[in-house]
Design a protein around this motif. Structure first.
Motif, PDB file in Angstrom:
ATOM      1  N   VAL A   1      -6.644  -3.892  -7.517  1.00  0.00           N
ATOM      2  CA  VAL A   1      -6.108  -2.567  -7.215  1.00  0.00           C
ATOM      3  C   VAL A   1      -7.202  -1.723  -6.566  1.00  0.00           C
ATOM      4  O   VAL A   1      -8.359  -1.762  -6.979  1.00  0.00           O
TER       5      VAL A   1
ATOM      6  N   CYS B   1       3.122  -0.826  -6.983  1.00  0.00           N
ATOM      7  CA  CYS B   1       2.642   0.258  -6.142  1.00  0.00           C
ATOM      8  C   CYS B   1       3.485   1.507  -6.376  1.00  0.00           C
ATOM      9  O   CYS B   1       2.958   2.621  -6.493  1.00  0.00           O
ATOM     10  N   ARG B   2       4.792   1.317  -6.500  1.00  0.00           N
ATOM     11  CA  ARG B   2       5.694   2.433  -6.784  1.00  0.00           C
ATOM     12  C   ARG B   2       5.347   3.060  -8.142  1.00  0.00           C
ATOM     13  O   ARG B   2       5.273   4.286  -8.284  1.00  0.00           O
TER      14      ARG B   2
ATOM     15  N   ILE C   1      -3.299   3.871  -2.190  1.00  0.00           N
ATOM     16  CA  ILE C   1      -3.192   2.847  -3.232  1.00  0.00           C
ATOM     17  C   ILE C   1      -2.915   1.515  -2.557  1.00  0.00           C
ATOM     18  O   ILE C   1      -2.049   1.420  -1.682  1.00  0.00           O
ATOM     19  N   ALA C   2      -3.646   0.499  -2.949  1.00  0.00           N
ATOM     20  CA  ALA C   2      -3.379  -0.862  -2.466  1.00  0.00           C
ATOM     21  C   ALA C   2      -3.381  -1.787  -3.674  1.00  0.00           C
ATOM     22  O   ALA C   2      -4.283  -1.709  -4.515  1.00  0.00           O
ATOM     23  N   VAL C   3      -2.363  -2.618  -3.757  1.00  0.00           N
ATOM     24  CA  VAL C   3      -2.294  -3.595  -4.851  1.00  0.00           C
ATOM     25  C   VAL C   3      -2.038  -4.972  -4.264  1.00  0.00           C
ATOM     26  O   VAL C   3      -1.311  -5.119  -3.282  1.00  0.00           O
TER      27      VAL C   3
ATOM     28  N   ILE D   1      -7.362   2.391  -5.824  1.00  0.00           N
ATOM     29  CA  ILE D   1      -6.648   3.661  -5.950  1.00  0.00           C
ATOM     30  C   ILE D   1      -7.678   4.777  -5.782  1.00  0.00           C
ATOM     31  O   ILE D   1      -8.609   4.903  -6.564  1.00  0.00           O
TER      32      ILE D   1
ATOM     33  N   THR E   1       0.840  -1.204   0.000  1.00  0.00           N
ATOM     34  CA  THR E   1       0.000   0.000   0.000  1.00  0.00           C
ATOM     35  C   THR E   1       0.868   1.245   0.000  1.00  0.00           C
ATOM     36  O   THR E   1       2.020   1.226   0.445  1.00  0.00           O
ATOM     37  N   PHE E   2       0.296   2.330  -0.498  1.00  0.00           N
ATOM     38  CA  PHE E   2       0.908   3.648  -0.370  1.00  0.00           C
ATOM     39  C   PHE E   2      -0.131   4.579   0.232  1.00  0.00           C
ATOM     40  O   PHE E   2      -1.252   4.669  -0.258  1.00  0.00           O
TER      41      PHE E   2
END
Lengths: 79, 159
Positions: B83, B115-116, B101-103, B85, B37-38
């Protein structure tokens, strides 16, 4: 034709949206010039703006069609 | 609008607080083994000036289109399963999440890379802007000019 301004351009123009009938503007470059003619302050931003046509990034020489939605976008800063 | 496979993604612009837990739960699937995640949230200063709050605005229809393109690339190039977002708009206070953001993927390497890629690409190509408010005024944040100056394809040939 619908012309949209965002971010600092919206502040410069004083509104976010204009409906314009620019029969003399056949490209995005010409459309920007026509907007800048009405609002000279805009011209300063030409080199730090990108354009979109119908929600897709578009180069300055993109030809316009009636009914297009064109937006002028300053550097994006989401996130 | 959707990719051929239904990945059950969440792609949204919202005006309410973002709840990361719901998004993480959404991408968590039993066939996967990794979620990355971000969480981007509002910093209390900008260039050493104390920030009061931020105000985000978007070209919403285009922003969603560009976010969908990012998600399509996550599936196609990184093998990401699901995903989420979500970007928030409007006024945000210090510490509030502006983007999450979660992948999910079977393995961690793809999830980290994806994610990056997602946050880096969002910051470069999605038409969202933030205005920073300080004690003595407000400024539009310095941003990145999207790589849009490339020639656009001409009209599709008749077929």
């Amino acid at each position: 034709m619908k012309v949209l301004f965002f971010g600092r351009l919206k502040d410069v123009v004083g509104q976010s949206e204009e409906s314009l009938d620019f029969t003399e503007a056949s490209t995005i470059e010409q459309l920007f010039a026509a907007c800048a003619a009405r609002n000279p302050e805009l011209a300063k931003y030409r080199s730090s703006v990108v354009a979109s046509r119908n929600q897709e990034f578009a180069s300055w020489d993109t030809r316009l069609q009636p009914g297009d939605e064109v937006a002028f976008l300053p550097p994006v800063s989401g996130g | 609008m959707t990719s051929p496979l239904d990945h059950d993604d969440i792609i949204e612009l919202v005006r309410e607080p973002i709840d990361p837990r719901l998004l993480i739960e959404h991408v968590r699937a039993s066939e996967d083994g990794a979620i990355v995640t971000f969480d981007g949230f509002v910093r209390n200063q900008s260039h050493n000036r104390p920030t009061l709050y931020l105000d985000y605005e978007a070209y919403e229809s285009m922003a969603l289109t560009k976010m969908r393109e990012i998600v399509a690339e996550l599936h196609e190039k990184y093998g990401i399963h699901r995903v989420a977002i979500v970007h928030r708009l409007g006024r945000l206070a210090i510490g509030e999440t502006s983007v999450f953001i979660a992948v999910s993927a079977p393995h961690r390497a793809a999830a980290f890379e994806a994610c990056r890629f997602a946050i880096d690409t969002l910051k470069r190509t999605v038409p969202i802007w933030k205005k920073e408010y300080f004690e003595d005024g407000a400024v539009w944040a310095d941003g990145e000019l999207p790589p849009a100056a490339v020639a656009t394809p001409r009209a599709k040939p008749a077929s």
